[in-house]
Design a protein around this motif. Structure first.
Motif, PDB file in Angstrom:
ATOM      1  N   PRO A 101     -16.965  21.198 -64.369  1.00 14.85           N
ATOM      2  CA  PRO A 101     -15.830  21.790 -64.839  1.00 14.85           C
ATOM      3  C   PRO A 101     -14.648  21.928 -63.765  1.00 14.85           C
ATOM      4  CG  PRO A 101     -17.852  23.063 -65.478  1.00 14.85           C
ATOM      5  CD  PRO A 101     -18.311  22.058 -64.340  1.00 14.85           C
ATOM      6  N   PRO A 102     -13.474  21.939 -64.348  1.00 15.32           N
ATOM      7  CA  PRO A 102     -12.497  22.028 -63.323  1.00 15.32           C
ATOM      8  C   PRO A 102     -12.094  23.664 -62.826  1.00 15.32           C
ATOM      9  CG  PRO A 102     -11.402  21.793 -65.281  1.00 15.32           C
ATOM     10  CD  PRO A 102     -13.130  21.598 -65.641  1.00 15.32           C
ATOM     11  N   ARG A 103     -11.668  23.713 -61.719  1.00 17.48           N
ATOM     12  CA  ARG A 103     -11.450  25.081 -61.352  1.00 17.48           C
ATOM     13  C   ARG A 103      -9.862  24.993 -60.602  1.00 17.48           C
ATOM     14  NH1 ARG A 103     -16.635  28.142 -58.562  1.00 17.48           N
ATOM     15  NH2 ARG A 103     -17.981  27.707 -60.235  1.00 17.48           N
ATOM     16  N   HIS A 104      -9.358  26.382 -60.627  1.00 16.79           N
ATOM     17  CA  HIS A 104      -8.148  26.475 -59.877  1.00 16.79           C
ATOM     18  C   HIS A 104      -8.009  27.780 -59.109  1.00 16.79           C
ATOM     19  CE1 HIS A 104      -7.190  23.724 -63.099  1.00 16.79           C
ATOM     20  NE2 HIS A 104      -6.124  23.224 -62.377  1.00 16.79           N
ATOM     21  N   VAL A 105      -7.410  27.664 -57.969  1.00 15.78           N
ATOM     22  CA  VAL A 105      -6.992  29.058 -57.322  1.00 15.78           C
ATOM     23  C   VAL A 105      -5.704  29.044 -56.765  1.00 15.78           C
ATOM     24  CG1 VAL A 105      -7.945  27.869 -55.177  1.00 15.78           C
ATOM     25  CG2 VAL A 105      -7.911  30.436 -55.364  1.00 15.78           C
TER      26      VAL A 105
ATOM     27  N   LEU B 263     -11.522  26.923 -43.393  1.00 15.10           N
ATOM     28  CA  LEU B 263     -11.545  28.190 -43.477  1.00 15.10           C
ATOM     29  C   LEU B 263     -12.250  28.911 -44.726  1.00 15.10           C
ATOM     30  CD1 LEU B 263      -8.369  29.131 -41.717  1.00 15.10           C
ATOM     31  CD2 LEU B 263     -10.586  29.243 -40.686  1.00 15.10           C
ATOM     32  N   PRO B 264     -12.847  29.928 -44.800  1.00 18.80           N
ATOM     33  CA  PRO B 264     -13.361  30.569 -46.235  1.00 18.80           C
ATOM     34  C   PRO B 264     -12.239  31.123 -46.864  1.00 18.80           C
ATOM     35  CG  PRO B 264     -14.039  32.023 -44.196  1.00 18.80           C
ATOM     36  CD  PRO B 264     -13.574  30.785 -43.703  1.00 18.80           C
ATOM     37  N   GLU B 265     -11.782  31.085 -48.189  1.00 20.14           N
ATOM     38  CA  GLU B 265     -11.002  31.394 -48.990  1.00 20.14           C
ATOM     39  C   GLU B 265     -11.681  31.956 -50.232  1.00 20.14           C
ATOM     40  OE1 GLU B 265      -6.660  32.543 -49.757  1.00 20.14           O
ATOM     41  OE2 GLU B 265      -7.749  31.767 -47.781  1.00 20.14           O
ATOM     42  N   GLY B 266     -12.081  33.139 -50.262  1.00 25.18           N
ATOM     43  CA  GLY B 266     -12.860  33.455 -51.446  1.00 25.18           C
ATOM     44  C   GLY B 266     -13.951  32.970 -51.524  1.00 25.18           C
ATOM     45  N   ASP B 267     -14.105  32.473 -52.991  1.00 27.45           N
ATOM     46  CA  ASP B 267     -15.190  31.363 -53.339  1.00 27.45           C
ATOM     47  C   ASP B 267     -15.223  30.082 -52.780  1.00 27.45           C
ATOM     48  OD1 ASP B 267     -16.344  33.581 -54.713  1.00 27.45           O
ATOM     49  OD2 ASP B 267     -15.368  33.020 -56.535  1.00 27.45           O
TER      50      ASP B 267
ATOM     51  N   GLN C 251      -3.488  26.095 -57.904  1.00 27.23           N
ATOM     52  CA  GLN C 251      -3.574  24.733 -57.399  1.00 27.23           C
ATOM     53  C   GLN C 251      -5.268  24.640 -57.743  1.00 27.23           C
ATOM     54  OE1 GLN C 251      -2.879  24.589 -53.214  1.00 27.23           O
ATOM     55  NE2 GLN C 251      -4.031  23.017 -52.842  1.00 27.23           N
ATOM     56  N   PRO C 252      -5.269  23.060 -58.034  1.00 26.59           N
ATOM     57  CA  PRO C 252      -6.453  22.475 -58.499  1.00 26.59           C
ATOM     58  C   PRO C 252      -7.706  22.647 -57.336  1.00 26.59           C
ATOM     59  CG  PRO C 252      -5.003  21.005 -58.529  1.00 26.59           C
ATOM     60  CD  PRO C 252      -4.217  21.896 -58.325  1.00 26.59           C
ATOM     61  N   VAL C 253      -8.791  23.092 -57.528  1.00 25.78           N
ATOM     62  CA  VAL C 253      -9.792  22.862 -56.518  1.00 25.78           C
ATOM     63  C   VAL C 253     -10.739  21.652 -56.471  1.00 25.78           C
ATOM     64  CG1 VAL C 253     -12.020  24.025 -55.669  1.00 25.78           C
ATOM     65  CG2 VAL C 253     -10.053  25.427 -56.577  1.00 25.78           C
ATOM     66  N   VAL C 254     -10.674  20.930 -55.512  1.00 33.49           N
ATOM     67  CA  VAL C 254     -11.540  19.779 -55.073  1.00 33.49           C
ATOM     68  C   VAL C 254     -12.896  20.182 -55.183  1.00 33.49           C
ATOM     69  CG1 VAL C 254     -11.638  17.724 -53.921  1.00 33.49           C
ATOM     70  CG2 VAL C 254      -9.501  18.952 -53.846  1.00 33.49           C
ATOM     71  N   ASP C 255     -13.700  19.408 -55.985  1.00 34.48           N
ATOM     72  CA  ASP C 255     -15.238  19.756 -55.894  1.00 34.48           C
ATOM     73  C   ASP C 255     -15.772  19.605 -54.762  1.00 34.48           C
ATOM     74  OD1 ASP C 255     -15.303  20.602 -58.508  1.00 34.48           O
ATOM     75  OD2 ASP C 255     -15.196  18.538 -59.465  1.00 34.48           O
ATOM     76  N   VAL C 256     -15.365  18.117 -54.143  1.00 35.17           N
ATOM     77  CA  VAL C 256     -15.891  17.832 -52.906  1.00 35.17           C
ATOM     78  C   VAL C 256     -15.038  16.900 -52.086  1.00 35.17           C
ATOM     79  CG1 VAL C 256     -17.817  16.471 -51.575  1.00 35.17           C
ATOM     80  CG2 VAL C 256     -18.406  17.383 -53.948  1.00 35.17           C
ATOM     81  N   VAL C 257     -14.752  17.586 -50.866  1.00 35.96           N
ATOM     82  CA  VAL C 257     -13.884  16.985 -49.782  1.00 35.96           C
ATOM     83  C   VAL C 257     -14.696  16.268 -48.837  1.00 35.96           C
ATOM     84  CG1 VAL C 257     -12.171  17.219 -47.857  1.00 35.96           C
ATOM     85  CG2 VAL C 257     -11.675  18.149 -49.935  1.00 35.96           C
TER      86      VAL C 257
ATOM     87  N   ARG D 259     -14.796  23.322 -53.244  1.00 33.17           N
ATOM     88  CA  ARG D 259     -15.997  23.943 -53.130  1.00 33.17           C
ATOM     89  C   ARG D 259     -16.940  23.327 -52.049  1.00 33.17           C
ATOM     90  NH1 ARG D 259     -17.383  23.591 -59.549  1.00 33.17           N
ATOM     91  NH2 ARG D 259     -19.264  24.904 -58.755  1.00 33.17           N
ATOM     92  N   LYS D 260     -16.872  22.082 -51.807  1.00 36.80           N
ATOM     93  CA  LYS D 260     -17.976  21.903 -50.967  1.00 36.80           C
ATOM     94  C   LYS D 260     -17.384  20.613 -49.852  1.00 36.80           C
ATOM     95  CE  LYS D 260     -21.004  23.483 -53.384  1.00 36.80           C
ATOM     96  NZ  LYS D 260     -21.736  24.959 -53.036  1.00 36.80           N
ATOM     97  N   VAL D 261     -17.642  20.740 -48.832  1.00 38.44           N
ATOM     98  CA  VAL D 261     -17.057  19.688 -47.663  1.00 38.44           C
ATOM     99  C   VAL D 261     -18.128  19.091 -47.020  1.00 38.44           C
ATOM    100  CG1 VAL D 261     -16.095  19.723 -45.348  1.00 38.44           C
ATOM    101  CG2 VAL D 261     -15.073  21.315 -47.164  1.00 38.44           C
ATOM    102  N   ILE D 262     -17.829  17.686 -47.114  1.00 36.87           N
ATOM    103  CA  ILE D 262     -18.928  16.651 -46.426  1.00 36.87           C
ATOM    104  C   ILE D 262     -18.274  16.186 -45.104  1.00 36.87           C
ATOM    105  CG2 ILE D 262     -20.308  14.790 -46.436  1.00 36.87           C
ATOM    106  CD1 ILE D 262     -20.345  14.949 -49.369  1.00 36.87           C
ATOM    107  N   MET D 263     -18.960  16.663 -43.928  1.00 32.33           N
ATOM    108  CA  MET D 263     -18.396  16.293 -42.643  1.00 32.33           C
ATOM    109  C   MET D 263     -19.240  14.724 -42.514  1.00 32.33           C
ATOM    110  SD  MET D 263     -18.141  19.815 -40.202  1.00 32.33           S
ATOM    111  CE  MET D 263     -17.515  18.569 -38.780  1.00 32.33           C
TER     112      MET D 263
END
Length: 500
Positions: free
Chosen positions: A36-40, A162-166, A43-49, A185-189
């Protein structure tokens, strides 16, 4: 064998591209997005960067897409086609891995390097090929990205996470940047060999002019070393490859200064590679995982035979063992190297083939909270004889490649950052950088991220199940009948849309 020496069959590659597309169609890949899409903040939230568009980043993206996670963005700091080390600081002639390994193919035969190679050059050339030429591997990865239509945003730096809320907020910069910041929501390094650290720079170069030395990962002007005396620290793969480059550029001499007393000759990890090892390693006790990695570090992976011969065929190449460096002085003209055994060497230029160190505190993306990451040294006290300061700095990861907190509650957002690079090897094995296990690692990572995303949206998914109202039976498929001796009190069910 170089690509330039082969006749390319472009029609064969066109046919392979069509085969890949057909294979994906038959496997129903990629499926529709189910997250499901999310916004904050509007701005649209990317599920995984994904940070890094090299081999790890590409196969991670394909694994996510294959899992129905489509809202993914990939950022890479390098120009298009120059992701990863292959045509940047990697200087070996060929890959170490056997040519037949499937690498990032993710279980799809048409995506293997062999399919790509034979489509252009044929089976006879494949049989004649010994090892994969390094630039050719980069060409293969460029094709992999193109045929799978993986979108990478190049010339983009991720400066901070950086953390920004959820969510996680990523600050971006660079010539290719379209957004100054994005939320994820998630970041892969997927940041490669130095993904959770930096080049290992020994203290003995402190104070030396930078014009007199370079690390093997840097852009070295080898032409400027013509006629110069060069010393190379180490005898691993990168040290040997850089030595060969200097010799081929016309260096007057190249001397390897090797702390070890003997040349490493056996790749211990190669000898035990199997699906069993890959699957079992993360499930082993801390003691066993440490023991395997400690022994691997202790014995050291040797430079490939071909790379070593590339150096030793030069009469002005020298290997000096038992030559740990104590200190180095520079008088404005030359380097004076004092060894720990009392011997000395004067030279003009120093190349550090000292590899990379794992040190999360060195990562600017994690600035401000890297010290909150749980490390192996925090979790495991190695017994006498097995202590190792480098191993102790590796992050102690969760089963989904995520960082963990050193102190509970201090940085809960760390669980949303996944370390899919060399830094994961002590916790999870060789599945996040090396060609043999990269597809297994990507599948594992995608499955764990999918499970987490679903759990986080479980109420939304349940509500969707409740709201789903598309019938499969329309009511005209049967007729209600009474039992013998009974009569129906109600008329038979209506058919068509009324059946609902």
């Amino acid at each position: 064998m170089s690509r330039s020496s082969l006749d390319t069959d472009h029609s064969g590659l066109d046919a392979l591209n069509a085969r890949v597309r057909k294979d994906l169609e038959l496997l129903c890949r990629p499926p529709a997005n189910w997250v499901p899409p999310r916004h904050v903040k509007g701005q649209p939230v990317v599920d995984v960067v994904i940070i890094g568009g090299g081999m790890c980043g590409l196969v991670a993206a394909f694994a996510l897409h294959s899992a129905g996670i489509r809202n993914v963005r990939i950022f890479d700091r390098n120009p298009t086609g120059y992701e990863g080390p292959w045509v940047n600081y990697a200087r070996m002639e060929t890959l170490r891995s056997p040519k037949q390994l499937t690498g990032p193919a993710y279980g799809i035969p048409s995506l293997t390097f062999r399919s790509w190679f034979t489509a252009q050059f044929g089976e006879t050339e494949w049989d004649a090929l010994d090892k994969i030429p390094r630039p050719m591997w980069m060409d293969y990865l460029r094709w992999y990205r193109a045929v799978l239509e993986i979108q990478v945003e190049n010339d983009v730096n991720v400066d901070r996470i950086l953390p920004e809320g959820d969510y996680l907020k990523l600050d971006l910069s660079g010539a290719g940047t379209n957004d100054a910041q994005v939320f994820a929501r998630k970041v892969i390094m997927a940041t490669g060999r130095d993904g959770t650290g930096h080049p290992n720079i020994p203290a003995f170069v402190d104070g030396l002019p930078k014009s007199a030395w370079a690390h093997s990962s840097e852009d070295i002007d080898f032409k400027a070393l013509k006629g110069k005396r060069v010393a190379v620290v180490g005898v691993g793969a990168s040290a040997v490859d850089n030595s060969a480059e200097a010799l081929e550029a016309g260096a007057a001499e190249v001397r390897h200064l090797i702390r070890r007393k003997h040349m490493p000759t056996i790749n211990k990890m190669m000898g035990i590679g199997s699906f069993g090892f890959t699957a079992a390693f993360p499930r082993l006790s801390d003691a066993w995982r440490w023991r395997f990695m400690h022994y691997s570090f202790l014995t050291q992976t040797p430079s490939p035979r071909g790379s070593t011969l590339r150096v030793s065929r030069h009469p002005n190449a020298y290997f000096h063992f038992g030559k740990g460096i104590d200190r180095i002085a520079h008088d404005g003209r030359e380097l004076d190297i004092a060894m720990q055994d009392g011997s000395r060497l004067k030279t003009d230029f120093l190349i550090l083939g000292t590899g990379f160190t794992v040190e999360p505190l060195a990562r600017t993306e994690l600035d401000g909270y890297a010290d909150k990451i749980l490390l192996w040294g925090d979790r495991y006290a190695a017994p006498a004889g097995l202590q190792h300061s480098e191993l102790a700095k590796f992050p102690y990861l969760a089963d989904d490649f995520a960082f963990q907190e050193r102190e509970e509650g201090a940085a809960p957002w760390l669980s949303a950052i996944h370390c899919f690079n060399y830094g994961a090897s002590v916790s999870l094995g060789k599945v996040s950088g090396d060609i043999p296990g990269i597809s297994e690692g990507a599948a594992w990572l995608a499955r764990e991220i999918a499970a987490t995303l679903y759990r986080e949206d479980v109420e939304t998914h349940f509500a969707a199940m409740e709201a789903y109202d598309k019938p499969e039976l329309l009511g005209d498929e049967w007729t209600e009948a009474p039992l013998p001796g009974e009569e129906l009190d109600e008329p038979a069910l209506k058919t068509g849309s009324d059946a609902r």
